[in-house]
Design a protein around this motif. Structure first.
Motif, mmCIF file in Angstrom:
data_model
loop_
_atom_site.group_PDB
_atom_site.id
_atom_site.type_symbol
_atom_site.label_atom_id
_atom_site.label_comp_id
_atom_site.label_asym_id
_atom_site.label_seq_id
_atom_site.Cartn_x
_atom_site.Cartn_y
_atom_site.Cartn_z
ATOM 1 N N GLY A 8 -10.429 -23.201 -11.855
ATOM 2 C CA GLY A 8 -9.265 -23.670 -12.592
ATOM 3 C C GLY A 8 -8.486 -24.786 -11.929
ATOM 4 O O GLY A 8 -7.527 -25.300 -12.505
ATOM 5 N N GLY A 9 -8.869 -25.165 -10.719
ATOM 6 C CA GLY A 9 -8.173 -26.264 -10.063
ATOM 7 C C GLY A 9 -8.486 -27.589 -10.719
ATOM 8 O O GLY A 9 -9.359 -27.684 -11.601
ATOM 9 N N GLY A 10 -7.772 -28.616 -10.301
ATOM 10 C CA GLY A 10 -8.009 -29.943 -10.850
ATOM 11 C C GLY A 10 -6.891 -30.896 -10.521
ATOM 12 O O GLY A 10 -6.044 -30.613 -9.674
ATOM 13 N N LEU A 11 -6.907 -32.030 -11.205
ATOM 14 C CA LEU A 11 -5.898 -33.079 -11.032
ATOM 15 C C LEU A 11 -4.939 -33.018 -12.210
ATOM 16 O O LEU A 11 -5.363 -33.013 -13.376
ATOM 17 C CB LEU A 11 -6.580 -34.440 -10.965
ATOM 18 N N SER A 17 0.827 -28.349 -15.868
ATOM 19 C CA SER A 17 0.496 -26.947 -15.616
ATOM 20 C C SER A 17 -0.992 -26.788 -15.358
ATOM 21 O O SER A 17 -1.821 -27.566 -15.847
ATOM 22 C CB SER A 17 0.873 -26.094 -16.836
ATOM 23 N N LEU A 18 -1.303 -25.753 -14.597
ATOM 24 C CA LEU A 18 -2.679 -25.312 -14.384
ATOM 25 C C LEU A 18 -2.674 -23.791 -14.306
ATOM 26 O O LEU A 18 -1.682 -23.194 -13.871
ATOM 27 C CB LEU A 18 -3.266 -25.873 -13.083
ATOM 28 N N ASP A 90 2.868 -29.354 -4.258
ATOM 29 C CA ASP A 90 1.998 -28.211 -4.542
ATOM 30 C C ASP A 90 0.522 -28.549 -4.302
ATOM 31 O O ASP A 90 -0.331 -27.654 -4.396
ATOM 32 C CB ASP A 90 2.168 -27.746 -5.991
ATOM 33 N N THR A 91 0.242 -29.794 -4.011
ATOM 34 C CA THR A 91 -1.139 -30.207 -3.759
ATOM 35 C C THR A 91 -1.705 -29.469 -2.549
ATOM 36 O O THR A 91 -1.117 -29.476 -1.470
ATOM 37 C CB THR A 91 -1.215 -31.724 -3.523
ATOM 38 N N ALA A 92 -2.849 -28.811 -2.750
ATOM 39 C CA ALA A 92 -3.463 -28.013 -1.689
ATOM 40 C C ALA A 92 -4.757 -27.422 -2.209
ATOM 41 O O ALA A 92 -5.044 -27.475 -3.420
ATOM 42 C CB ALA A 92 -2.529 -26.898 -1.243
ATOM 43 N N VAL A 93 -5.507 -26.829 -1.307
ATOM 44 C CA VAL A 93 -6.596 -25.944 -1.700
ATOM 45 C C VAL A 93 -6.001 -24.553 -1.843
ATOM 46 O O VAL A 93 -5.325 -24.069 -0.940
ATOM 47 C CB VAL A 93 -7.733 -25.937 -0.660
ATOM 48 N N TYR A 94 -6.243 -23.938 -2.979
ATOM 49 C CA TYR A 94 -5.700 -22.615 -3.268
ATOM 50 C C TYR A 94 -6.793 -21.563 -3.102
ATOM 51 O O TYR A 94 -7.905 -21.725 -3.630
ATOM 52 C CB TYR A 94 -5.137 -22.582 -4.686
ATOM 53 N N TYR A 95 -6.444 -20.504 -2.392
ATOM 54 C CA TYR A 95 -7.374 -19.424 -2.107
ATOM 55 C C TYR A 95 -6.842 -18.110 -2.658
ATOM 56 O O TYR A 95 -5.642 -17.834 -2.547
ATOM 57 C CB TYR A 95 -7.554 -19.249 -0.601
ATOM 58 N N CYS A 96 -7.724 -17.299 -3.197
ATOM 59 C CA CYS A 96 -7.325 -15.931 -3.479
ATOM 60 C C CYS A 96 -7.855 -15.025 -2.379
ATOM 61 O O CYS A 96 -8.843 -15.340 -1.711
ATOM 62 C CB CYS A 96 -7.758 -15.458 -4.859
ATOM 63 N N THR A 126 -4.565 -30.870 -7.183
ATOM 64 C CA THR A 126 -3.954 -32.142 -6.812
ATOM 65 C C THR A 126 -2.940 -32.519 -7.877
ATOM 66 O O THR A 126 -3.271 -32.599 -9.061
ATOM 67 C CB THR A 126 -5.009 -33.249 -6.681
ATOM 68 N N VAL A 127 -1.699 -32.741 -7.440
ATOM 69 C CA VAL A 127 -0.621 -33.100 -8.353
ATOM 70 C C VAL A 127 -0.192 -34.527 -8.044
ATOM 71 O O VAL A 127 0.263 -34.815 -6.935
ATOM 72 C CB VAL A 127 0.566 -32.143 -8.220
ATOM 73 N N SER A 128 -0.353 -35.400 -9.011
ATOM 74 C CA SER A 128 0.000 -36.810 -8.812
ATOM 75 C C SER A 128 1.430 -37.060 -9.257
ATOM 76 O O SER A 128 1.929 -36.442 -10.201
ATOM 77 C CB SER A 128 -0.962 -37.697 -9.584
ATOM 78 N N SER A 129 2.068 -37.998 -8.587
ATOM 79 C CA SER A 129 3.476 -38.306 -8.914
ATOM 80 C C SER A 129 3.581 -39.378 -9.979
ATOM 81 O O SER A 129 2.612 -40.006 -10.349
ATOM 82 C CB SER A 129 4.201 -38.749 -7.652
#
Length: 129
Positions: A8-11, A17-18, A90-96, A126-129
């Motif tokens: 579900g990650g992405g740009l 929202s994601l 909030d840009t990061a690699v998200y882990y569960c 990745t969240v772009s400004s």
């Protein structure tokens, strides 16, 4: 043991929202407390949110309260992280991560990555400004 796979990650643009998903396989999913963590480049991994095995109790990092929602569907063996009003920070690699509910917390319940026993491979946000 349990195997965890995030998706579900992405740009996305700031304000967007994601929804992240973490699918679990192996031992009964409902026997695990679950957490989401993230790691930005050059930074340590940090706690984002956690949820009890039943889903009745949740915890959040202060900076995501009101924007992120953790939930789980034990029938689908999946935990979710709905992320709204995303910011560039909030840009990061998200882990569960998963911790058997039968195991006692060692020192810092819920919020320390050292407390969790199983990890997914991560998904990039990745969240772009």
């Amino acid at each position: 043991q349990v195997q965890l796979v995030e998706s579900g990650g992405g740009l996305v643009q700031a304000g967007g929202s994601l929804r992240l998903s973490c699918a679990a396989s192996g031992r009964p999913f409902s026997s695990y407390n679950m957490g989401w963590f993230r790691q930005a480049p050059g930074k340590e991994r940090e706690f984002v949110a956690a949820i009890s095995r039943s889903g009745g109790t949740t915890y959040y990092k202060d900076s995501v309260k009101g924007r992120f929602t953790i939930s789980r569907d034990n029938a689908k063996n999946t935990v979710y992280l709905q992320m709204n009003s995303l910011k560039p920070e909030d840009t990061a690699v998200y882990y569960c991560a998963a911790k058997p509910a039968a195991n006692a917390w060692r020192r810092t319940p819920w919020v320390s990555d050292g407390e969790y026993d199983y990890w997914g491979q991560g998904t990039q946000v990745t969240v772009s400004s």
